[in-house]
Design an enzyme around this catalytic site. Structure first.
Site, short mmCIF file in Angstrom:
data_model
loop_
_atom_site.label_atom_id
_atom_site.label_comp_id
_atom_site.label_asym_id
_atom_site.label_seq_id
_atom_site.Cartn_x
_atom_site.Cartn_y
_atom_site.Cartn_z
N CYS A 159 -10.89 7.79 -10.74
CA CYS A 159 -11.19 7.57 -9.33
C CYS A 159 -12.42 8.31 -8.85
CB CYS A 159 -9.99 7.97 -8.48
SG CYS A 159 -8.46 7.20 -9.01
N HIS A 299 -11.45 12.02 0.26
CA HIS A 299 -10.87 11.20 -0.80
C HIS A 299 -9.70 10.41 -0.22
CE1 HIS A 299 -10.05 9.83 -4.79
NE2 HIS A 299 -8.89 10.45 -4.87
N GLU A 310 -5.98 18.16 -0.38
CA GLU A 310 -7.35 18.05 0.12
C GLU A 310 -7.49 18.70 1.50
OE1 GLU A 310 -10.91 14.74 0.59
OE2 GLU A 310 -8.83 14.04 0.51
N LYS A 328 -10.47 4.57 2.53
CA LYS A 328 -9.44 3.82 1.80
C LYS A 328 -8.38 3.25 2.73
CE LYS A 328 -9.95 6.48 -2.52
NZ LYS A 328 -10.93 7.49 -2.05
N HIS A 333 -8.00 1.43 -2.40
CA HIS A 333 -8.54 2.35 -3.40
C HIS A 333 -9.24 1.55 -4.50
CE1 HIS A 333 -9.23 5.67 -5.91
NE2 HIS A 333 -8.11 6.35 -5.73
N PHE A 392 -7.27 11.11 -11.48
CA PHE A 392 -6.36 11.40 -12.58
C PHE A 392 -7.14 12.17 -13.65
CE2 PHE A 392 -3.03 7.72 -12.28
CZ PHE A 392 -2.63 8.21 -11.05
#
Length: 404
Positions: A159, A299, A310, A328, A333, A392
């Site tokens: 990502c 994010h 975050e 997003k 995403h 990830f």
């Protein structure tokens, strides 16, 4: 040395092209809808491009040869190069690089070909299956179409791939390996295997009764992210090269920070140490202080753990963080494309001095103390902004931009 951003190309579920995407994001209307390909799965919705057809731009033969992720990237690259006022027919191709972020290659087309294999129809499998699907071809096809003959490769940090691509492109310019780099990300994960796999991992929203309300970063009732697709390509140049040719500079990529959590394959480190270090690196690289940052494109995945981690890091680093948005919430995403799309949106926010809203934030998580822009776009004076991308594998990328 700052990298000048002279061209933008965008394809997102909010709209096809830079202007349409910006208008769609500012309208704040989520794009998530049920998708016929996903029928019968636990999560049957995603965010798709609206009526995308690459053939009028690329022609029938090229479109037939490419998988969707490469089509999107090439269309976005063409828009970006035109926006930059560059002409591949006359540029010095050996000084033009291509760096594109991608997470999964051509999984949409590969899934179709695998279906033939399962049915025993071996002779029906396309001889283009491999060149259509391997991730490196997205950069290779841009080079073929535009005679960009410099460094050419794909970054794969899940990502964070698109953001990593921009950071690496900036480094190529700093090292004087290139005068121009076409950098960005492209991805489509609106496929059955992607939806089933992410669903089994427990990271997708299961609001099948309300797809449009499913992506809700920082909301107390968030339950996961929504799969999306799209592409973003930014034309980046050595600043002196851009000025020498009289280019319109839309912003500068001034800082890049990249770290690893080393904590867990899929979960973020709750302490946020990796994100904190990446942010500090980006600020230091850009010669900026926390108080210089006027906006953060978060994010903001809409998962419980990621949003909380975050938010806690931003509070720790900034005390009172500047206004935040989470793209997003509207477009889903985009995995490998997400960081590049959000970077382009951050450049637009600085250029327009306007922050697009976060959708679906109805009830802020009481543990999160952020000034999140909601409902309507917010005019805001800002000279620098951050774009955050985490992935990830615990891979983090933070980009620092300056206004032109």
């Amino acid at each position: 040395m700052d990298a000048a951003i002279t061209g933008l190309g965008l394809l997102t579920p909010a709209g096809l092209g830079v202007d349409a995407t910006w208008q769609g994001l500012c309208a704040g209307q989520p794009a998530a809808r049920p998708h016929t390909v996903l029928e019968g799965l636990p999560v049957n919705f995603c965010c798709r491009l609206p009526d995308f057809d690459a053939e009028p731009v690329l022609g029938r033969r090229l479109t037939w040869r490419l998988d969707l992720f490469a089509e999107m990237a090439l269309v976005a690259a063409l828009e970006a190069v035109q926006d930059a006022g560059l002409d591949p027919a006359v540029w010095d191709g050996a000084r033009v690089g291509v760096v594109i972020g991608n997470g999964s290659g051509g999984n949409v087309g590969l899934e179709k070909e695998y279906g033939k294999l399962q049915e025993g129809r071996i002779s029906a499998i396309s001889p283009l299956t491999i060149p259509r699907s391997v991730p490196n071809m997205v950069a290779g096809e841009i080079a073929l179409a535009m005679k960009a003959l410099g460094p050419n490769f794909v970054t794969a940090t899940a990502c964070a791939s698109g953001a990593t691509a921009l950071g690496v492109a900036r480094d190529l310019l700093r090292l004087n390996r290139c005068d121009v780099v076409l950098a960005g990300g492209s991805e489509s994960v609106c496929s059955r295997i992607a939806s089933a796999g992410f669903s089994q991992a427990g990271v997708l929203s299961t609001r099948t009764h309300d797809p449009a309300g499913a992506s809700r970063p920082f909301d107390a009732d968030r339950d996961g992210f929504v799969l999306g697709e799209g592409a973003a390509v930014l034309v980046m140049e050595r600043a002196e090269h851009a000025r020498a040719r009289g280019a319109r500079i839309q912003g500068y990529l001034s800082g890049y920070g990249a770290t690893a959590d080393g904590y867990h394959p899929t979960a973020p480190d709750p302490s946020g140490q990796g994100v904190e270090r990446a942010t500090a690196m980006a600020l230091d690289d850009a010669g900026l202080r926390p108080e210089d940052i006027g906006h953060i494109n978060a994010h903001g995945t809409s998962t419980q753990k990621n949003d909380l981690a975050e938010a806690l890091v931003l509070r720790k680093l900034f005390g009172t963080p500047p206004p935040v948005t989470a793209t997003k919430s509207v477009i889903g995403h985009g995995i490998g494309a997400a960081g590049a799309i959000e970077a382009a949106v951050t450049v637009l926010a600085l250029r327009e001095q306007l922050i697009p809203p976060t959708a679906n934030l109805d009830r802020m998580d009481e543990r999160i103390e952020l000034d999140v822009v909601t409902k309507n776009p917010r005019p805001h004076t800002m000279h620098a902004a951050l774009s955050n991308s985490f992935a990830f594998g615990g891979q983090n990328a933070v980009l620092a931009f300056r206004a032109p």
